[in-house]
Design a protein around this motif. Sequence first.
Motif, PDB file in Angstrom:
ATOM      1  N   CYS A 111      -2.544 -11.735  -0.071  1.00 50.94           N
ATOM      2  CA  CYS A 111      -1.849 -11.203  -1.045  1.00 50.94           C
ATOM      3  C   CYS A 111      -2.197  -9.713  -0.999  1.00 50.94           C
ATOM      4  O   CYS A 111      -3.060  -9.135   0.079  1.00 50.94           O
ATOM      5  N   GLY A 112      -1.936  -8.691  -1.817  1.00 52.42           N
ATOM      6  CA  GLY A 112      -2.146  -7.327  -1.769  1.00 52.42           C
ATOM      7  C   GLY A 112      -3.656  -6.803  -1.770  1.00 52.42           C
ATOM      8  O   GLY A 112      -4.169  -6.089  -1.155  1.00 52.42           O
ATOM      9  N   GLN A 113      -4.353  -7.711  -2.736  1.00 51.93           N
ATOM     10  CA  GLN A 113      -5.574  -7.585  -2.923  1.00 51.93           C
ATOM     11  C   GLN A 113      -6.366  -7.866  -1.621  1.00 51.93           C
ATOM     12  O   GLN A 113      -7.378  -7.089  -1.338  1.00 51.93           O
TER      13      GLN A 113
ATOM     14  N   HIS B 261      -4.302 -12.969 -10.722  1.00 54.49           N
ATOM     15  CA  HIS B 261      -5.341 -11.388 -10.739  1.00 54.49           C
ATOM     16  C   HIS B 261      -5.207 -11.162 -12.160  1.00 54.49           C
ATOM     17  O   HIS B 261      -4.306 -10.949 -12.895  1.00 54.49           O
ATOM     18  N   ARG B 262      -6.627 -10.358 -12.369  1.00 55.96           N
ATOM     19  CA  ARG B 262      -6.713  -9.820 -13.537  1.00 55.96           C
ATOM     20  C   ARG B 262      -7.100  -8.370 -13.303  1.00 55.96           C
ATOM     21  O   ARG B 262      -7.464  -8.081 -12.138  1.00 55.96           O
TER      22      ARG B 262
ATOM     23  N   ALA C  68     -10.593  -7.885   1.968  1.00 51.47           N
ATOM     24  CA  ALA C  68     -10.774  -9.392   2.181  1.00 51.47           C
ATOM     25  C   ALA C  68     -11.898  -9.996   1.566  1.00 51.47           C
ATOM     26  O   ALA C  68     -13.141  -9.201   1.497  1.00 51.47           O
ATOM     27  N   PRO C  69     -11.854 -11.166   0.963  1.00 54.64           N
ATOM     28  CA  PRO C  69     -13.020 -11.840   0.251  1.00 54.64           C
ATOM     29  C   PRO C  69     -13.986 -12.232   1.247  1.00 54.64           C
ATOM     30  O   PRO C  69     -13.676 -12.376   2.447  1.00 54.64           O
TER      31      PRO C  69
ATOM     32  N   CYS D 126      -1.654 -17.210  -2.339  1.00 51.27           N
ATOM     33  CA  CYS D 126      -2.095 -16.371  -1.226  1.00 51.27           C
ATOM     34  C   CYS D 126      -3.352 -17.187  -0.323  1.00 51.27           C
ATOM     35  O   CYS D 126      -3.925 -18.222  -0.919  1.00 51.27           O
ATOM     36  N   ALA D 127      -2.940 -17.612   0.994  1.00 53.74           N
ATOM     37  CA  ALA D 127      -3.632 -18.520   1.795  1.00 53.74           C
ATOM     38  C   ALA D 127      -5.239 -18.109   1.910  1.00 53.74           C
ATOM     39  O   ALA D 127      -6.026 -19.019   2.071  1.00 53.74           O
ATOM     40  N   ARG D 128      -5.450 -16.872   1.655  1.00 58.80           N
ATOM     41  CA  ARG D 128      -6.771 -16.429   1.690  1.00 58.80           C
ATOM     42  C   ARG D 128      -7.671 -16.468   0.279  1.00 58.80           C
ATOM     43  O   ARG D 128      -8.646 -17.215   0.516  1.00 58.80           O
TER      44      ARG D 128
END
Length: 240
Positions: A65-67, A237-238, A72-73, A51-53
Motif C-alpha cells: 500500500c502507499g504507507q 488506515h487511520r 515499510a513495517p 496490502c500483502a505487507r
Amino acid sequence: MMDTAKLWPVCGALLDRLLPWRCLLCGALGMVGVDLCAACAAELPRNTDCCARCAVPLPSASALCGQCQRQAPPWDGAWAPFRYDWPLDRLESRYKFSANLSVGRALSTLWQAEPMPMDRPDWVIPVPLHRSRLRRRGYNQALELARQLARAWSLPCRHQVLYRVRATETQTGLGASARRSNVRGAFRLCEGLSLPAHVAILDDVMTTGATLAECTRALKRAGVARVDVWALARAPHRRA
C-alpha cells in the motif's frame, strides 16, 4: 469393551440435537460446530483485497500500500482474514469487553477455515496484556484465540515469550501517532528463551499496527529472523 472412538460421534450428534447451536447475531439455528448461522457467517467481511505487507483493506489487492511504500513495517508478513467492519466489529466488541468467550470460539472456528497465505511459523505468540488489565478483564483475548488456532493447526502456542513492562493507556480512541507513543518500549522478552527462526505474533484486531510493531522489534532484537503478524481483523488506515 466399548469402542469410545465410535461413541464420541454419536454423543456429539445427540448433543447437537438436544443443545442446538444458536447464531450469536440473529438467534437463528447455527451451523454445526459454530454459534453462527450460515447467512450471518457469510456477512462477515473477508479481507481479500488488501496490502500483502500490512493487510490493510484496499480497493484492490496490492503487494504494497502507499504507507508501506513510504515506510515499510518492521514485520515480514501480515495476515488478517477479516475486515473490522459490521457485523464482525459487533462480535469482537462482545468478545473483548463483555467476557463473552463463546464469541471468541465462534470467531476462532471461522478463522480456522481460512487458508493460511504464508509459511507456517515455528511458534504462535499472543500479544500479552499487562497484569493489571489481565486482572480486571480476567482473560487475554489474544491468548484465547491463539490457543484455539494453534491447537487446530498443530502449532506451538507460546504465551510466556513477551511481557508488558508498564500498563499502557488503552489504544481505543487514539490516533496513529498517539498509539505509537503509547506502546513505545512497552514490551520485553522473557529471559532464558531459545527462540526459533520464524514466529507469528497474534492479536485480535490490528488498527494502526503500533502494538504489533513494538512486539516485532523486541523479537527482532533478540535474533528472530522472520516475524509475521496475525490478527483476526484489520481496520482501515487511520489518520495520524
